[in-house]
Structures are given as structure tokens and as C-alpha cells.
Design a protein around this motif. Sequence first.
Motif, PDB file in Angstrom:
ATOM      1  N   ALA A 194       0.840  -1.196   0.000  1.00  0.00           N
ATOM      2  CA  ALA A 194       0.000   0.000   0.000  1.00  0.00           C
ATOM      3  C   ALA A 194       0.878   1.250   0.000  1.00  0.00           C
ATOM      4  O   ALA A 194       1.105   1.852   1.053  1.00  0.00           O
ATOM      5  N   ALA A 201       1.833   4.844   0.200  1.00  0.00           N
ATOM      6  CA  ALA A 201       1.062   5.974   0.729  1.00  0.00           C
ATOM      7  C   ALA A 201       1.977   6.904   1.502  1.00  0.00           C
ATOM      8  O   ALA A 201       2.948   6.469   2.121  1.00  0.00           O
ATOM      9  N   ASP A 251      -6.525  11.307   2.918  1.00  0.00           N
ATOM     10  CA  ASP A 251      -7.283  10.371   2.089  1.00  0.00           C
ATOM     11  C   ASP A 251      -6.575   9.019   2.009  1.00  0.00           C
ATOM     12  O   ASP A 251      -7.221   7.962   2.075  1.00  0.00           O
ATOM     13  N   ALA A 252      -5.252   9.056   1.858  1.00  0.00           N
ATOM     14  CA  ALA A 252      -4.489   7.802   1.789  1.00  0.00           C
ATOM     15  C   ALA A 252      -4.588   7.032   3.099  1.00  0.00           C
ATOM     16  O   ALA A 252      -4.757   5.803   3.110  1.00  0.00           O
ATOM     17  N   THR A 256      -7.946   5.416   3.446  1.00  0.00           N
ATOM     18  CA  THR A 256      -8.053   4.181   2.661  1.00  0.00           C
ATOM     19  C   THR A 256      -7.465   2.998   3.415  1.00  0.00           C
ATOM     20  O   THR A 256      -8.007   1.884   3.379  1.00  0.00           O
ATOM     21  N   GLU A 311      -9.779   1.254   5.853  1.00  0.00           N
ATOM     22  CA  GLU A 311     -10.892   0.456   5.346  1.00  0.00           C
ATOM     23  C   GLU A 311     -10.650  -1.039   5.528  1.00  0.00           C
ATOM     24  O   GLU A 311     -11.562  -1.845   5.379  1.00  0.00           O
ATOM     25  N   HIS A 312      -9.403  -1.405   5.846  1.00  0.00           N
ATOM     26  CA  HIS A 312      -9.067  -2.819   6.030  1.00  0.00           C
ATOM     27  C   HIS A 312      -9.368  -3.271   7.455  1.00  0.00           C
ATOM     28  O   HIS A 312      -9.425  -2.460   8.385  1.00  0.00           O
TER      29      HIS A 312
END
Length: 302
Positions: free
Chosen positions: A60, A62, A68-69, A72, A75-76
Motif C-alpha cells: 500500500a 502511501a 485520504d491515503a 483508505t 478500510e481494512h
Amino acid sequence: MSRTVLITGASSGIGRATALAFAAERTHGATRLILVSRSAEALADVARECRDRGADVLVAPADITDPDAVGTLAEHRIDVWVEAVAVGVAGPLGSEPVAELRRLVEVNVFGTALCARAAMGVFRRQEHGTLIIVGSLLSLFPNPMIPLYSMSKFAIRGLALNLQQEVARHRRIKVCLVLPGPVDTPFFVRAANHTGRRLRAIPPAYAPERLAATIVGCARRPRRQVTTGVVGHLALVAHRIAPHATETAVAWWSATLLTGPQPAASGPGALFEPPSSGAVHGGHRRGRLRRRFGQWLGRAGT
């Protein structure tokens, strides 16, 4: 039960060593890794090493200063979040451009806060999780050669202490603070440097693998605060007994030994642009130098 471990700063130094340590871990089921760093190229390299050790890896790329990164990432499903990103600026206060000061605060303070915020959101939603924040002994002791870095670590320690109180009544949510002493990583080559001399790991520098083992241990059995090595433990004990004298001694010792005799031009290092490759070690430990010298003698004798 398998666990998902997210590691920021996974392409280099302590973060990379931690990723490899979790990848090799079998007993406690750390089988899925989410590796985070600015450099996709460096992450691909460490991801391959982790997969060779049997781990399921998600890469990932980032920048942790990007909300925003970081959102994201949240979300996991994440069982353990290891926050290991750090950048450095060396030199007396005022020797650095304002842009470097801003970038250091953005990464070390703002970025760490964003990640902690995201991690706590995930853990509250799941009703379990462990946040491991990699700080520094310089969150307790001054080093006038790197005042901005030390300042940022004081802030990170303050965040961790507050989060520990926040989750005190949540039996399944834990916040751990790891306080490394001197560690042999590429951090010193990549830090912005305005000292006039080349930076080095303050001796005696420990191998990053020792810190990685401590972090894996915190994931198994969370602890409020932990350090690694004799130097770190002695410094903490001495600070409890004689705080002013210990701070003075550590400040002199760490500021004096941070630079070597070789001259170095001022520059931002990797503060703004990530390197395309990463490594675990910085090559500063005495044992490493002795091994290299021994290898040279062996070749010379053949």
C-alpha cells in the motif's frame, strides 16, 4: 486465528525489520501484512522478502501526511497497527530551511496523529486491536544536535500517553509505546543534515532486528512502554533517579557522537523525495565493521 498487521515505514530500517519479523512469525498467526511506505519500488522489494517467508502481503504505497491515503488504509480489517515512520533534520535550530521544519512536523507529528486516529477508528469498530507507536528515547532526553526531531518525539509520546488513558477501560484495545535507543538504520544517511559533518548512528547502535523482536513481542503481549538493550534500560532507570544529571549526560553524549569526522554538505536528504530502494541496516555498528575487516583480511591472505 490469523491476524492482519499493518506497518508504516515498512521499506526501511525498523519498519522493514519489523515486516520481516512478522512475516517469519508463525506461532501467533501474523500471516497477513499490509506494508505502507512512500516508495512503491522499495515496498515491492520488501514484499517479496516477506512472501518468501510465507506471509500474505498487501503493498500500500502511501504518504501518511495524506488524510485520504490514511483513510483508505483504515478500510481494512487490522489487528495490529505498527506506526514506524520517522524523518529527521539534524543541525542547530535555525540552520534548516522552513520547508524542512514544516515537513518534519507534517510527517512525524501530523502523520503519526492521522495514523493513530485511523487505527483507533478501526479498533473501535472491531472492538479490538493493538496500536504500537515507535517513538524514541529522545522523547525523554534532549539532543541539541537534532532538536526538531526530539521535539517531534516528545509530541508522539504525549499522544501515546493520552491514547493509553482513553482506552484504559477497553480490555481488547491496547496502545503500546516503543522507545528505541540508538539503532543502526539508514535513517542517518537519509535525514536532512545541516551539521557540516556526516551523520552516524550513536554508538553503541543496536541491530534493527532487536527492535523488531520487541515490537512483535508487544503484539503478542501488549505493554504500556518498552525499550530495548542495556543502554535504553539504564537510561530510563538513571532518569528516574537523577533526571537533570541524566538529561545533561545523554545530551552531551548523543550530540557529540551523532556526527563523524567526515565533512558533509547541507541538504534535505530523503525528506521530500523517497529513495527507490530500502535497507534494514545503516552499516554503523562496530560488529559489522569488524566483520567487514575480517572478510578483507581473509581475502588478502588468499
